[in-house]
Design a protein around this motif. Structure first.
Motif, PDB file in Angstrom:
ATOM      1  N   ILE A  71      16.307 -61.400 -74.346  1.00 47.80           N
ATOM      2  CA  ILE A  71      15.635 -62.612 -74.830  1.00 47.80           C
ATOM      3  C   ILE A  71      15.679 -62.674 -76.353  1.00 47.80           C
ATOM      4  CG2 ILE A  71      13.411 -63.793 -74.978  1.00 47.80           C
ATOM      5  CD1 ILE A  71      12.799 -62.681 -72.167  1.00 47.80           C
ATOM      6  N   THR A  72      15.392 -61.550 -77.009  1.00 50.79           N
ATOM      7  CA  THR A  72      15.400 -61.534 -78.472  1.00 50.79           C
ATOM      8  C   THR A  72      16.792 -61.799 -79.015  1.00 50.79           C
ATOM      9  OG1 THR A  72      13.607 -59.893 -78.411  1.00 50.79           O
ATOM     10  CG2 THR A  72      14.739 -60.203 -80.500  1.00 50.79           C
ATOM     11  N   PRO A  95      20.271 -69.609 -91.674  1.00 52.59           N
ATOM     12  CA  PRO A  95      19.457 -68.793 -90.772  1.00 52.59           C
ATOM     13  C   PRO A  95      18.949 -67.499 -91.397  1.00 52.59           C
ATOM     14  CG  PRO A  95      21.774 -68.615 -90.201  1.00 52.59           C
ATOM     15  CD  PRO A  95      21.662 -69.701 -91.224  1.00 52.59           C
ATOM     16  N   PHE A  96      19.666 -66.962 -92.392  1.00 48.15           N
ATOM     17  CA  PHE A  96      19.267 -65.683 -92.969  1.00 48.15           C
ATOM     18  C   PHE A  96      18.484 -65.847 -94.266  1.00 48.15           C
ATOM     19  CE2 PHE A  96      23.111 -64.727 -90.464  1.00 48.15           C
ATOM     20  CZ  PHE A  96      22.548 -63.832 -89.564  1.00 48.15           C
ATOM     21  N   SER A  97      17.992 -67.052 -94.534  1.00 50.46           N
ATOM     22  CA  SER A  97      17.130 -67.263 -95.691  1.00 50.46           C
ATOM     23  C   SER A  97      15.722 -66.808 -95.339  1.00 50.46           C
ATOM     24  CB  SER A  97      17.129 -68.745 -96.093  1.00 50.46           C
ATOM     25  OG  SER A  97      16.183 -68.970 -97.107  1.00 50.46           O
ATOM     26  N   ILE A 148      12.090 -61.436 -88.778  1.00 53.15           N
ATOM     27  CA  ILE A 148      11.081 -60.706 -87.973  1.00 53.15           C
ATOM     28  C   ILE A 148      11.682 -60.307 -86.630  1.00 53.15           C
ATOM     29  CG2 ILE A 148       8.882 -60.946 -86.762  1.00 53.15           C
ATOM     30  CD1 ILE A 148       7.946 -62.752 -89.062  1.00 53.15           C
ATOM     31  N   ALA A 149      12.428 -61.220 -86.009  1.00 49.05           N
ATOM     32  CA  ALA A 149      13.055 -60.907 -84.718  1.00 49.05           C
ATOM     33  C   ALA A 149      14.107 -59.816 -84.865  1.00 49.05           C
ATOM     34  CB  ALA A 149      13.687 -62.180 -84.135  1.00 49.05           C
ATOM     35  N   LEU A 150      14.907 -59.876 -85.939  1.00 48.99           N
ATOM     36  CA  LEU A 150      15.924 -58.843 -86.168  1.00 48.99           C
ATOM     37  C   LEU A 150      15.288 -57.469 -86.361  1.00 48.99           C
ATOM     38  CD1 LEU A 150      18.438 -60.666 -88.543  1.00 48.99           C
ATOM     39  CD2 LEU A 150      18.956 -59.719 -86.296  1.00 48.99           C
ATOM     40  N   VAL A 151      14.247 -57.410 -87.194  1.00 49.21           N
ATOM     41  CA  VAL A 151      13.569 -56.133 -87.448  1.00 49.21           C
ATOM     42  C   VAL A 151      12.927 -55.611 -86.165  1.00 49.21           C
ATOM     43  CG1 VAL A 151      11.669 -55.043 -88.699  1.00 49.21           C
ATOM     44  CG2 VAL A 151      13.196 -56.624 -89.895  1.00 49.21           C
TER      45      VAL A 151
END
Length: 288
Positions: free
Chosen positions: A16-17, A31-33, A42-45
């Protein structure tokens, strides 16, 4: 059963993530700003932390299982050398002899009791040396036999490519690029009002609000130190005046649009009668 649900929850969270991150990357313009889309980071971390935590739990569980197996086999865990693989790797990559085996490579001569060992060169050093030899041959062939591009040629090619890309961008850009070559004079009242505001804020201190001249020259006559007309005025404001005695370059402070508007406003002052007009400076300019 508990392990089954844990694995199912872990796989579901990862899937899901990951899907949400991919969706965000495809949907957002930047998206990476961090400031515009903090939730992406937050989702990546969170995804990375969960994966690392899962792997850490697996490693700890594996170590516990190995210790239990060693106890069953009658081996004490503290007697096991966990760094044996690293020691074997170092031995292979250095071909170093153990102290007990140094007699095999000891040379017959000595110096005041100091003996010399005939050690092999470390393989890692030899491989690097061979790599430099191969690189040297390839470099020689490319640049001295086949005349490959040197730094000057590469630079000139890069500049040519950049010029072509800039020209293509200018031809397809929705908004006109304003520079010393493309600038045109503006006559719309709103543009001149904006130019007047910029002039009063940045230029009036030296030229006075009516353009009559103070520290700077009079802007209402037909005499110009660095040339009149919209292109010359735009260039002077952007690049600055004469070295050591002219005004500063405003190109790093003002946007090209505002420089165009203030240049147009300056030219609109031509022929006006300031209260204290400074004597003409420079040469008489006639519009071509």
């Amino acid at each position: 059963m508990k392990k089954y649900f844990q694995s199912l929850a872990y796989i579901s969270f990862i899937a899901i993530t990951f899907f949400a991150i991919v969706k965000a990357i495809m949907s957002y313009e930047n998206p990476f700003s961090l400031y515009e889309n903090p939730l992406v980071w937050i989702a990546l971390v969170a995804l990375i932390l969960v994966v690392l935590l899962k792997e850490l739990v697996n490693i700890v569980a594996q170590q516990k299982a190995e210790e239990l197996q060693l106890e069953k086999d009658g081996i004490k865990p503290e007697e096991v050398d966990h760094w044996a693989w690293a020691k074997d790797l170092i031995t292979k990559w250095t071909q170093a002899k153990a102290i007990e085996e140094e007699g095999e490579i000891e040379l017959d001569h000595n110096y005041d009791g100091i003996k010399e060992l005939d050690n092999n060169l470390p393989p890692w050093w030899l491989y690097m040396f061979y790599a430099t030899m191969i690189f040297g041959v390839l470099y020689l062939v490319k640049y001295h036999v086949f005349n490959g591009d040197n730094q000057i040629v590469e630079y000139e090619k890069s500049v040519a490519i950049a010029k072509r890309e800039l020209a293509a961008f200018k031809s397809t850009s929705k908004e006109a690029i304003i520079d010393m070559e493309t600038v045109t004079i503006l006559t719309d009242e709103s543009d001149l009002n904006r130019g007047k505001a910029v002039f009063n804020l940045n230029c009036a201190a030296c030229h006075l609000k009516d353009g009559g001249g103070g520290i700077g020259p009079n802007l209402t006559d037909k005499y110009w130190i660095l040339g009149g007309g919209i292109k010359n005025v735009f260039k002077t404001i952007s690049k600055g005046g004469r070295d050591g005695k002219g005004m500063v370059a405003w190109g790093k402070t003002l946007k090209p649009k505002d420089i165009q508007k203030v240049s147009s406003y300056v030219l609109s002052l031509q022929g006006t009668t300031p209260a204290k007009a400074k004597a003409p400076q420079g040469d008489l300019y006639e519009e071509e």
